[in-house]
Design a protein around this motif. Sequence first.
Motif, PDB file in Angstrom:
ATOM      1  N   TRP A 250      44.952  81.815  42.759  1.00 34.62           N
ATOM      2  CA  TRP A 250      43.900  83.235  42.713  1.00 34.62           C
ATOM      3  C   TRP A 250      43.883  84.663  43.677  1.00 34.62           C
ATOM      4  O   TRP A 250      44.609  84.827  44.668  1.00 34.62           O
ATOM      5  CB  TRP A 250      42.371  83.149  42.856  1.00 34.62           C
ATOM      6  N   PHE A 251      44.446  85.895  43.598  1.00 33.59           N
ATOM      7  CA  PHE A 251      43.979  87.426  43.914  1.00 33.59           C
ATOM      8  C   PHE A 251      42.878  86.918  43.793  1.00 33.59           C
ATOM      9  O   PHE A 251      42.361  88.201  42.820  1.00 33.59           O
ATOM     10  CB  PHE A 251      44.996  88.097  43.655  1.00 33.59           C
ATOM     11  N   GLY A 252      41.517  87.422  44.613  1.00 32.40           N
ATOM     12  CA  GLY A 252      40.234  87.461  44.121  1.00 32.40           C
ATOM     13  C   GLY A 252      39.689  86.649  42.875  1.00 32.40           C
ATOM     14  O   GLY A 252      39.895  84.939  42.799  1.00 32.40           O
TER      15      GLY A 252
ATOM     16  N   SER B 259      58.573  91.663  34.978  1.00 35.74           N
ATOM     17  CA  SER B 259      58.083  92.021  36.305  1.00 35.74           C
ATOM     18  C   SER B 259      55.963  91.523  36.473  1.00 35.74           C
ATOM     19  O   SER B 259      55.575  91.522  35.164  1.00 35.74           O
ATOM     20  CB  SER B 259      58.195  93.778  36.756  1.00 35.74           C
ATOM     21  N   GLY B 260      55.603  91.346  37.740  1.00 32.04           N
ATOM     22  CA  GLY B 260      54.609  90.470  37.874  1.00 32.04           C
ATOM     23  C   GLY B 260      53.931  89.496  36.910  1.00 32.04           C
ATOM     24  O   GLY B 260      52.847  88.991  36.668  1.00 32.04           O
ATOM     25  N   SER B 261      54.801  88.230  36.455  1.00 30.53           N
ATOM     26  CA  SER B 261      54.644  87.188  36.322  1.00 30.53           C
ATOM     27  C   SER B 261      54.538  86.343  37.094  1.00 30.53           C
ATOM     28  O   SER B 261      53.824  85.531  36.727  1.00 30.53           O
ATOM     29  CB  SER B 261      55.420  86.546  35.008  1.00 30.53           C
ATOM     30  N   GLY B 262      54.682  86.867  38.725  1.00 29.03           N
ATOM     31  CA  GLY B 262      54.312  86.037  39.700  1.00 29.03           C
ATOM     32  C   GLY B 262      55.517  84.988  40.243  1.00 29.03           C
ATOM     33  O   GLY B 262      55.161  84.022  40.791  1.00 29.03           O
ATOM     34  N   LYS B 263      56.829  85.687  40.330  1.00 27.31           N
ATOM     35  CA  LYS B 263      58.116  85.103  40.545  1.00 27.31           C
ATOM     36  C   LYS B 263      58.044  84.453  42.249  1.00 27.31           C
ATOM     37  O   LYS B 263      58.086  84.288  42.977  1.00 27.31           O
ATOM     38  CB  LYS B 263      59.105  85.680  40.022  1.00 27.31           C
ATOM     39  N   SER B 264      57.088  86.474  43.008  1.00 31.08           N
ATOM     40  CA  SER B 264      57.294  86.421  44.376  1.00 31.08           C
ATOM     41  C   SER B 264      56.287  85.638  45.235  1.00 31.08           C
ATOM     42  O   SER B 264      56.247  85.169  45.856  1.00 31.08           O
ATOM     43  CB  SER B 264      56.772  88.224  45.071  1.00 31.08           C
ATOM     44  N   THR B 265      55.400  85.714  44.082  1.00 28.37           N
ATOM     45  CA  THR B 265      54.119  84.933  45.044  1.00 28.37           C
ATOM     46  C   THR B 265      54.596  83.339  44.929  1.00 28.37           C
ATOM     47  O   THR B 265      54.448  82.146  46.186  1.00 28.37           O
ATOM     48  CB  THR B 265      52.697  84.586  43.886  1.00 28.37           C
ATOM     49  N   VAL B 266      55.213  82.617  43.705  1.00 31.97           N
ATOM     50  CA  VAL B 266      55.542  81.340  43.799  1.00 31.97           C
ATOM     51  C   VAL B 266      56.505  80.839  45.847  1.00 31.97           C
ATOM     52  O   VAL B 266      56.516  80.432  45.774  1.00 31.97           O
ATOM     53  CB  VAL B 266      56.880  81.147  42.787  1.00 31.97           C
TER      54      VAL B 266
HETATM   55  N1  LIG Z   1      48.243  90.650  47.503  1.00 32.17           N
HETATM   56  C1  LIG Z   1      47.920  90.975  46.002  1.00 32.17           C
HETATM   57  N2  LIG Z   1      46.256  91.110  45.693  1.00 32.17           N
HETATM   58  C2  LIG Z   1      46.290  91.653  44.328  1.00 32.17           C
HETATM   59  N3  LIG Z   1      47.176  91.043  43.562  1.00 32.17           N
HETATM   60  C3  LIG Z   1      48.678  90.795  43.388  1.00 32.17           C
HETATM   61  C4  LIG Z   1      49.012  90.953  44.967  1.00 32.17           C
HETATM   62  N4  LIG Z   1      50.620  90.613  45.340  1.00 32.17           N
HETATM   63  C5  LIG Z   1      50.665  90.128  43.447  1.00 32.17           C
HETATM   64  N5  LIG Z   1      49.527  90.776  42.794  1.00 32.17           N
HETATM   65  C6  LIG Z   1      49.641  90.975  41.120  1.00 32.17           C
HETATM   66  O1  LIG Z   1      50.368  89.090  41.581  1.00 32.17           O
HETATM   67  C7  LIG Z   1      50.781  89.330  40.245  1.00 32.17           C
HETATM   68  C8  LIG Z   1      52.352  88.775  40.316  1.00 32.17           C
HETATM   69  O2  LIG Z   1      52.878  89.468  41.307  1.00 32.17           O
HETATM   70  P1  LIG Z   1      54.414  89.029  41.640  1.00 32.17           P
HETATM   71  O3  LIG Z   1      53.735  87.940  41.722  1.00 32.17           O
HETATM   72  O4  LIG Z   1      54.723  90.345  42.449  1.00 32.17           O
HETATM   73  O5  LIG Z   1      55.084  89.035  40.416  1.00 32.17           O
HETATM   74  P2  LIG Z   1      56.569  89.225  39.996  1.00 32.17           P
HETATM   75  O6  LIG Z   1      57.271  88.908  42.188  1.00 32.17           O
HETATM   76  O7  LIG Z   1      56.769  88.419  38.978  1.00 32.17           O
HETATM   77  O8  LIG Z   1      56.550  90.800  39.462  1.00 32.17           O
HETATM   78  C9  LIG Z   1      50.910  91.191  39.667  1.00 32.17           C
HETATM   79  O9  LIG Z   1      50.212  91.025  38.377  1.00 32.17           O
HETATM   80  C10 LIG Z   1      50.536  91.434  40.685  1.00 32.17           C
HETATM   81  O10 LIG Z   1      49.736  92.564  40.379  1.00 32.17           O
END
Ligand SMILES: Nc1ncnc2c1ncn2[C@@H]1O[C@H](COP(=O)(O)OP(=O)(O)O)[C@@H](O)[C@H]1O
Lengths: 246, 253
Positions: free
Chosen positions: A14-16, A40-47
């Motif tokens: 969770w982000f917040g 975009s925004g699906s969470g790929k980078s976050t994984v």
């Molecule tokens: N540090 C952060 N704080 C709050 N929200 C974030 C942060 N990083 C990413 N997000 C949100 O998390 C979601 C997934 O981000 P991200 O993993 O970058 O997606 P992707 O790489 O698939 O485009 C997006 O909605 C983004 O706005």
Amino acid sequence: MAQTAIELVGVNKWFGTFHVLKDINLTVGTGEKVVICGPSGSGKSTVVRCINRLEEHQKGQIVVDGTELTNDPQSVAAIRSEVGMVFQQFNLFPHLTVLENLTLGPIKARGMSRTDAKAKAMQYLERVHIPDQANKRPGQLSGGQQQRVAIARSLCMEPKVLLFDEPTSALDPEMISEVLDVMVGLAEEGMTMVVVTHEMGFARKVADNMVFMDAGEIVEQGPPETFFAAPKSDRCRKFLSQILQH
Amino acid sequence: MKKIFVFLIPVLLLAGCSSSSTWGWYVIDPRTENGWINVKFLLSGMGDTILISVIAAVISIVVGLVVALPALSERRWLRIVNRIYVEFVRAIPLLPMLFWVFYGLPIVFKSMGMNVPIDPFWGAVITLALSDSAFTAEIYRAGIQSIAKGQTEAAQTIGLNYLQTMRYVILPQAIRRILPPLANQFIYIVKMSAFASVIGMQELTRRANELVVTEYRPLEIYSLLVLEYLVLVLIISAGVRWLERKMGADERE
Ligand SMILES: Nc1ncnc2c1ncn2[C@@H]1O[C@H](COP(=O)(O)OP(=O)(O)O)[C@@H](O)[C@H]1O
Ligand SMILES: [Mg+2]
């Protein structure tokens, strides 16, 4: 090295209050290449960023090469030493020369001698085809060259796994292939790779497993043959038709 | 009685004229023997003003960094510690802080069983360093925060620990944003060092005060004092501008 390089089991983040990763399950075998795509925004980078603790997951288990990723600094350090990462924006150190970018980690983090680190750096610069740029600053190189330096910088740490987060998205079109060529070369040599990309030609060529993410979930995964030919979900089908149009 | 009064007024006026209501540059005229002695006396405070300022600045540069680092932490309580320090120190006027350090701190030490006498020199140095460190810390924080997060992340992925990341990646890049305002801050220290005169430190201002008492020529003596600070600060300003140009040139490289 274990059979399984990376294992994510029920990972949530969770982000917040925003639930960015929902029950992610993903297994990456040693030597396997996984390509992650999705809107975009699906969470790929976050994984990908969770795998080397640039982001912290709140629930579930991440195991890299047999070591579980916990809050213990030793586990984080152990896993980071196995995992290299290539960023969309390269993130080279602008105040250092190309060579210094490559030798910094080996010398300071690994305690390698300057001579050895230099030799290793030159070896990897050859590998990414830019040994002649060793003494320039990153700012003097083209985007494609910078990204190849960034790949070489990761390789200098001799990682067992390489993570790529949209490595060609910040590049001018004519430079994309020089970076993808280097990545294909790495794949052929057996490197374990997790690649976030929309380069579907590259994906078809190297991927063992395709992963489609949407809204924080892995919607679908499978070998590229079936993934491209017969996507099971509507969301995946729609996404693929959009990016394969061009 | 009335006559005496009428007589007294011009006498008083004249007396005033002859002492300080007219110009009397002779007190600091280097061509006369006495004037030269006075000028040398005034200038002799320069060494201590510079020494106090330089030592205070060096301490402030170190303490400021130590205070700034918690502000950049992910941990909330560390950021709060930084905030409290900065807000607290910034809020205290220099003169009360100087009195507290000079007269109060030795008592604090004594109550802890330590005998640490604080002379005017170190009293001034500690106070200036302490007061300035809050500003230095903010300069560091802004400078470090101006470096993209990707730099820290890249450093982490090649295995650098926190201190190595700061030392080899972040600070070398932040320094060009930090150094010019830090040098500017030095001007603040030099000017504020004048307060050291009130605890008996024999620096520029104190010398001027002492000479005024014996010569009773405040206009001329304080004019020279102002000039002394002006020259000092202008020299430092020129240095700061040179530094800014150099840093700017590096950045464009
Ligand atoms: N540090 C952060 N704080 C709050 N929200 C974030 C942060 N990083 C990413 N997000 C949100 O998390 C979601 C997934 O981000 P991200 O993993 O970058 O997606 P992707 O790489 O698939 O485009 C997006 O909605 C983004 O706005
Ligand atoms: Mg992304």
